[in-house]
Design an enzyme around this catalytic site. Structure first.
Site, PDB file in Angstrom:
ATOM      1  N   LYS A 119      13.231  -5.344   9.906  1.00  0.00           N
ATOM      2  CA  LYS A 119      14.005  -4.109  10.130  1.00  0.00           C
ATOM      3  C   LYS A 119      13.063  -2.919  10.285  1.00  0.00           C
ATOM      4  O   LYS A 119      11.886  -3.007   9.943  1.00  0.00           O
ATOM      5  CB  LYS A 119      14.957  -3.889   8.955  1.00  0.00           C
ATOM      6  CG  LYS A 119      14.250  -3.757   7.616  1.00  0.00           C
ATOM      7  CD  LYS A 119      15.222  -3.840   6.448  1.00  0.00           C
ATOM      8  CE  LYS A 119      14.470  -3.734   5.135  1.00  0.00           C
ATOM      9  NZ  LYS A 119      15.331  -3.940   3.979  1.00  0.00           N
ATOM     10  N   TYR A 150      -6.248  25.143   6.760  1.00  0.00           N
ATOM     11  CA  TYR A 150      -5.094  25.992   6.416  1.00  0.00           C
ATOM     12  C   TYR A 150      -5.040  26.250   4.915  1.00  0.00           C
ATOM     13  O   TYR A 150      -5.233  25.348   4.104  1.00  0.00           O
ATOM     14  CB  TYR A 150      -3.805  25.301   6.835  1.00  0.00           C
ATOM     15  CG  TYR A 150      -3.575  25.288   8.322  1.00  0.00           C
ATOM     16  CD1 TYR A 150      -3.469  26.478   9.050  1.00  0.00           C
ATOM     17  CD2 TYR A 150      -3.452  24.085   9.008  1.00  0.00           C
ATOM     18  CE1 TYR A 150      -3.255  26.451  10.417  1.00  0.00           C
ATOM     19  CE2 TYR A 150      -3.234  24.052  10.374  1.00  0.00           C
ATOM     20  CZ  TYR A 150      -3.138  25.252  11.069  1.00  0.00           C
ATOM     21  OH  TYR A 150      -2.927  25.231  12.421  1.00  0.00           O
TER      22      TYR A 150
HETATM   23  C1  LIG Z   1      14.587  -4.907   3.260  1.00  0.00           C
HETATM   24  C2  LIG Z   1      15.236  -6.025   2.586  1.00  0.00           C
HETATM   25  C3  LIG Z   1      14.474  -7.058   2.023  1.00  0.00           C
HETATM   26  C4  LIG Z   1      12.966  -7.043   1.996  1.00  0.00           C
HETATM   27  O1  LIG Z   1      12.498  -6.189   0.976  1.00  0.00           O
HETATM   28  P1  LIG Z   1      10.952  -6.119   0.625  1.00  0.00           P
HETATM   29  O2  LIG Z   1      10.898  -5.311  -0.602  1.00  0.00           O
HETATM   30  O3  LIG Z   1      10.296  -5.426   1.768  1.00  0.00           O
HETATM   31  O4  LIG Z   1      10.510  -7.508   0.479  1.00  0.00           O
HETATM   32  C5  LIG Z   1      15.152  -8.126   1.482  1.00  0.00           C
HETATM   33  N1  LIG Z   1      16.499  -8.175   1.458  1.00  0.00           N
HETATM   34  C6  LIG Z   1      17.255  -7.187   1.970  1.00  0.00           C
HETATM   35  C7  LIG Z   1      18.736  -7.301   1.908  1.00  0.00           C
HETATM   36  C8  LIG Z   1      16.653  -6.075   2.536  1.00  0.00           C
HETATM   37  O5  LIG Z   1      17.411  -5.108   3.031  1.00  0.00           O
END
Ligand SMILES: *Cc1c(COP(=O)(O)O)cnc(C)c1O
Length: 368
Positions: free
Chosen positions: A32, A258
């Site tokens: 994702k 800055y």
């Molecule tokens: C993003 C997600 C994961 C992975 O999480 P990590 O901490 O990056 O391993 C697993 N399960 C669900 C439902 C997620 O949304």
């Protein structure tokens, strides 16, 4: 030139680490948010040995299909509308079902036998209190979905898996295991389970169930608070680098950048580096932040502190530790092998996930 290099070998290595830790489970590799900023197209070839991929939006799912991913795609927040449910069916995407309306779409519009959408991830809220049915709701939804012909995977998500001893972990595991047992006993022994994100995979090896859902661990960052990525034998899947574009010497008492925030205690050799928050390097880093400069002449590398405010297009570093011969054009590593993105995140008061996801479109992208 600012460059993001995605390392296929590191991704494959990290995926193998997951498989070694969870040998009995299938792997839903989480890609994702553009594969945690790495680029979905850049990571999919290295993740061919995963059993499926997980995404958060239908758009991400369709993109992965377009890129030719043929195995399971899990949509972890499910369809947002009845129309999205139909599109999920059209493209053989497996959806999470976590609330009443999604359940009704699934019951009113059942995909054909054999469709990947007939595999539904039924979300049980075990304590995270974001998505999911309570125990009673899960039971009744499971009965109806099973009767309609769905194969079910009971899923939940840890709220504190990074902290092994947090009391909610044991409670979530207990609730999950008890409801899964009930579903198997009363509905079908074929109902599967999915509990662990990266941190759960590391911290709760005895609770991996049928599907694990690794995210950050695939990209080479540590998912847990008490072990570093090196200790977990993870390799950084991203190298973020820029280059020196000017060399200067500032006199004692002169201030840089800055707000004139950093003032030289003595005459100091400095370099300007072509990267800033416009690329995704965090503006808020503390004085402990450093980069690694590679000297093309003697192939040595030098640890150089970031001094002065991070600006949109450049940062200034203290190159006192590097030789006078250091040239313009030298490569500067913002994160990769050293520092690791976890360290930079620590200096920026955030987590690696955020730094990786918020890289801008300006850096060039390549693969190695
Ligand atoms: C993003 C997600 C994961 C992975 O999480 P990590 O901490 O990056 O391993 C697993 N399960 C669900 C439902 C997620 O949304």
């Amino acid at each position: 030139m600012r460059t993001i290099t995605i390392k296929s070998k590191a991704l494959t290595h990290n995926l193998n680490q997951v498989k070694q830790r969870a040998p009995q489970s299938k792997v839903l590799a989480m890609v994702k948010s553009n594969a945690y900023g790495h680029g979905v197209a850049a990571v999919l070839p290295a993740l061919q040995q995963a059993d499926g991929i997980g995404v958060a939006t239908l758009t991400e799912a369709l993109e992965a299909r377009q890129l030719g991913w043929e195995k399971t795609i899990g949509l972890v927040e499910g369809a947002f509308t009845a129309d999205e449910w139909q599109q999920a069916i059209d493209h053989e995407i497996s959806c999470v079902i976590h609330h009443g309306p999604q359940l009704e779409w699934a019951l009113q519009n059942v995909p054909p036998a054999g469709s990947a959408t007939r595999v539904a991830w039924l979300k049980y809220n075990t304590g995270m209190n974001r998505l999911g049915f309570n125990a009673e709701g899960v039971l009744s939804a499971a009965k109806r979905l099973h009767k309609a012909g769905y194969q079910l995977i009971l899923a939940t998500h840890f709220a504190n898996a990074d902290d092994h001893d947090h009391p909610l972990n044991a409670m979530q595991i207990e609730r999950f295991s008890s409801v899964l047992t009930t579903l198997k006993d009363t509905i079908s022994p074929d109902i599967q389970g999915s509990l662990c994100n990266s941190a759960g995979i590391v911290n709760f090896p005895e609770h991996h169930y049928d599907w694990v859902r690794p995210g950050i661990i695939l990209y080479g960052s540590s998912p847990v608070v008490d072990q570093s990525a090196q200790e977990l034998d993870l390799q950084p899947a991203m190298e973020f680098s820029a280059q020196i574009i000017a060399l200067q010497t500032v006199s004692a008492n002169d201030a840089i950048g800055y707000g004139s925030r950093w003032r030289a205690k003595q005459d100091t050799r400095t370099a300007l580096v072509s990267v800033g928050y416009g690329d995704g390097y965090p503006r808020v880093v503390t004085d402990d932040a450093y980069v690694t400069v590679m000297d093309a002449n003697d192939s040595q590398s030098y640890c150089c502190p970031v001094i002065g405010r991070v600006a949109m297009d450049m940062i200034v570093i203290d190159i006192s530790s590097a030789p006078e011969s250091l040239a313009i054009d030298s490569k500067v590593m913002l994160w990769g092998d050293a520092p690791r993105v976890d360290e930079v995140a620590g200096h920026a008061g955030t987590i690696s996930y955020e730094l990786l996801c918020r890289l801008s479109i300006r850096p060039n992208r390549t693969q190695a």
